[in-house]
Design an enzyme around this catalytic site. Sequence first.
Site, PDB file in Angstrom:
ATOM      1  N   GLY A  47       0.824  -1.203   0.000  1.00  0.00           N
ATOM      2  CA  GLY A  47       0.000   0.000   0.000  1.00  0.00           C
ATOM      3  C   GLY A  47       0.854   1.247   0.000  1.00  0.00           C
ATOM      4  O   GLY A  47       2.086   1.178   0.123  1.00  0.00           O
ATOM      5  N   GLY A  49       1.053   5.579   1.292  1.00  0.00           N
ATOM      6  CA  GLY A  49       0.546   6.629   2.157  1.00  0.00           C
ATOM      7  C   GLY A  49       1.151   7.959   1.788  1.00  0.00           C
ATOM      8  O   GLY A  49       1.806   8.103   0.752  1.00  0.00           O
ATOM      9  N   GLY A  50       0.949   8.948   2.659  1.00  0.00           N
ATOM     10  CA  GLY A  50       1.423  10.290   2.368  1.00  0.00           C
ATOM     11  C   GLY A  50       2.929  10.413   2.297  1.00  0.00           C
ATOM     12  O   GLY A  50       3.460  11.231   1.540  1.00  0.00           O
ATOM     13  N   MET A  51       3.654   9.615   3.089  1.00  0.00           N
ATOM     14  CA  MET A  51       5.108   9.741   3.136  1.00  0.00           C
ATOM     15  C   MET A  51       5.843   8.655   2.358  1.00  0.00           C
ATOM     16  O   MET A  51       6.993   8.852   1.975  1.00  0.00           O
ATOM     17  CB  MET A  51       5.590   9.717   4.591  1.00  0.00           C
ATOM     18  CG  MET A  51       5.184  10.935   5.390  1.00  0.00           C
ATOM     19  SD  MET A  51       6.029  11.021   6.984  1.00  0.00           S
ATOM     20  CE  MET A  51       7.707  11.371   6.467  1.00  0.00           C
ATOM     21  N   GLY A  52       5.196   7.524   2.125  1.00  0.00           N
ATOM     22  CA  GLY A  52       5.924   6.457   1.453  1.00  0.00           C
ATOM     23  C   GLY A  52       5.049   5.301   1.052  1.00  0.00           C
ATOM     24  O   GLY A  52       3.826   5.313   1.237  1.00  0.00           O
ATOM     25  N   ALA A  53       5.697   4.293   0.474  1.00  0.00           N
ATOM     26  CA  ALA A  53       5.024   3.071   0.056  1.00  0.00           C
ATOM     27  C   ALA A  53       5.499   1.924   0.933  1.00  0.00           C
ATOM     28  O   ALA A  53       6.639   1.913   1.400  1.00  0.00           O
ATOM     29  CB  ALA A  53       5.330   2.782  -1.406  1.00  0.00           C
ATOM     30  N   VAL A  54       4.618   0.962   1.167  1.00  0.00           N
ATOM     31  CA  VAL A  54       4.942  -0.197   1.991  1.00  0.00           C
ATOM     32  C   VAL A  54       4.950  -1.446   1.117  1.00  0.00           C
ATOM     33  O   VAL A  54       4.001  -1.691   0.362  1.00  0.00           O
ATOM     34  CB  VAL A  54       3.941  -0.369   3.147  1.00  0.00           C
ATOM     35  CG1 VAL A  54       4.320  -1.573   4.007  1.00  0.00           C
ATOM     36  CG2 VAL A  54       3.900   0.893   4.010  1.00  0.00           C
ATOM     37  N   LYS A  69       8.856  -0.090   4.548  1.00  0.00           N
ATOM     38  CA  LYS A  69       8.284   1.215   4.210  1.00  0.00           C
ATOM     39  C   LYS A  69       9.379   2.081   3.606  1.00  0.00           C
ATOM     40  O   LYS A  69      10.407   2.337   4.239  1.00  0.00           O
ATOM     41  CB  LYS A  69       7.698   1.893   5.446  1.00  0.00           C
ATOM     42  CG  LYS A  69       7.039   3.246   5.151  1.00  0.00           C
ATOM     43  CD  LYS A  69       6.603   3.957   6.417  1.00  0.00           C
ATOM     44  CE  LYS A  69       5.415   3.300   7.062  1.00  0.00           C
ATOM     45  NZ  LYS A  69       4.878   4.118   8.187  1.00  0.00           N
ATOM     46  N   ASP A 164      -1.401  11.034  14.977  1.00  0.00           N
ATOM     47  CA  ASP A 164      -2.124  10.660  13.762  1.00  0.00           C
ATOM     48  C   ASP A 164      -2.891   9.356  13.988  1.00  0.00           C
ATOM     49  O   ASP A 164      -2.934   8.480  13.133  1.00  0.00           O
ATOM     50  CB  ASP A 164      -1.165  10.510  12.578  1.00  0.00           C
ATOM     51  CG  ASP A 164      -1.902  10.480  11.232  1.00  0.00           C
ATOM     52  OD1 ASP A 164      -3.049  10.970  11.175  1.00  0.00           O
ATOM     53  OD2 ASP A 164      -1.342   9.949  10.259  1.00  0.00           O
TER      54      ASP A 164
END
Length: 304
Positions: A47, A49-54, A69, A164
């Site tokens: 998946g 997100g705002g800061m990176g990919a996992v 990540k 968060d």
Amino acid sequence: MRQCPRCSSRYEDAVGFCPRDGTGLEELKDSLIGQEVGHYRISSLIGEGGMGAVYLAVHPGIGSRVAVKVLHPELARDRAAVDRFFAEARSVNLIHHENIVNILDLAQLADGRSYIVMEYLEGESVAARLRKKGPFTPKEAVALMLPVLAALQAAHEHGIIHRDLKPDNIYLTRGGQVKVLDFGIAKLDIAHGGGAATRTGAILGTPMYMSPEQAAGRASQVDHRSDIYSAGIILHELCAGRVPFLSEALYDLITKHLTEPPTPLRQLKPEAPAELEAAVLRALAKEPERRFDSVEEMKRAMLG
């Protein structure tokens, strides 16, 4: 080039299934898929997100799996973004709690992008569970929130604020364990050797779950009671099936957090116990000093 998503073996001409374990092969499209990261080989994208990919990564020799990540390329040269990214590893290792995802390693790729190696979790996020099955019963909601509050209590005892907390960052494993994820914008109090993760006036987090002081950008006023507010939002959503404040316009949403009282839980969920409704309302107080002083106090109120 095709790759087995289970064992990460790659095949130039093979089609169909991996000869080692029979898993269907997938076409390699992402430039990171198939690359070696430490002792692991990146297998597939989980998946973003705002800061990176996992990514899912597999140890080629023994088959153990981890989640990796990787910071987005455009953030790799942003010192503040990298610091926030690595703050997750520092925060988690400092807390070391069974209900917080384990961080195993952190380093940089050859192209300069930072990455974190974490334990791989099988299951689904609470957000996914809500989308699929709808609201929890009040009893189920309380049972889910207890380990979340235990994780927050451990973090707060180490001077760490999550900032968060939301259903996307709470994971339900197949074995029934609850894990809190993504301490990437956590704040370590100065007294504990850290510093503010954001500059004054900056807004980081997810607006639907932000405390009024966080939504207004008052970073200096954000403390552990901001996490308590977010926990109240989540508890309300688990029971009612929706968050108490919602708007498509960011300004309107922030205004609701700052000025609008939430609908009492039992108007939406009549079977909710009165003490649970009272706990949600207190957690969602606009002024931090009117909320619970600690997550332990919130837990006692939830349990009646």
